[in-house]
Design a protein around this motif. Sequence first.
Motif, PDB file in Angstrom:
ATOM      1  N   PRO A  30       0.692  -0.977   0.030  1.00 50.66           N
ATOM      2  CA  PRO A  30       0.347  -0.324  -0.289  1.00 50.66           C
ATOM      3  C   PRO A  30       0.972   0.768  -0.187  1.00 50.66           C
ATOM      4  N   SER A  43       4.627  -5.690   6.686  1.00 47.37           N
ATOM      5  CA  SER A  43       4.289  -5.723   5.542  1.00 47.37           C
ATOM      6  C   SER A  43       3.436  -7.867   5.496  1.00 47.37           C
ATOM      7  N   VAL A  49      -2.199  -6.808   3.858  1.00 47.27           N
ATOM      8  CA  VAL A  49      -2.078  -6.951   2.465  1.00 47.27           C
ATOM      9  C   VAL A  49      -0.999  -7.377   1.803  1.00 47.27           C
TER      10      VAL A  49
END
Length: 104
Positions: A30, A43, A49
């Motif tokens: 993102p 992440s 994500v």
Amino acid sequence: MTQRVVTLDLDGVTDKAGLMDRCARALDLPDWFGRNWDALADSLSDHTVWPEGAVGQGVLIVVRNWRPYAKARPDEWETAQEVFSEAVDRTPALSVTLALGGSS
């Protein structure tokens, strides 16, 4: 089910900023991705994500063309490997492989 394969191609990467940019693109991270080691670790371990459907399948990240970066920035590369390793340890659905072949 087969793991979702993501190629992280480091061809031409010469520094941490380049590595973070490649990770952001390859992993479709993102916009708020912080482009630092902690953000990368978070992440990689954060299923929210991951690409759609990847949580059920798992994700295999294939790192290609990493040797020039590893040679140019050995300390950074060591940290990158630690981040990948820790993320894999925390996230059973994640695998990271270093491709040993040439760039073809």
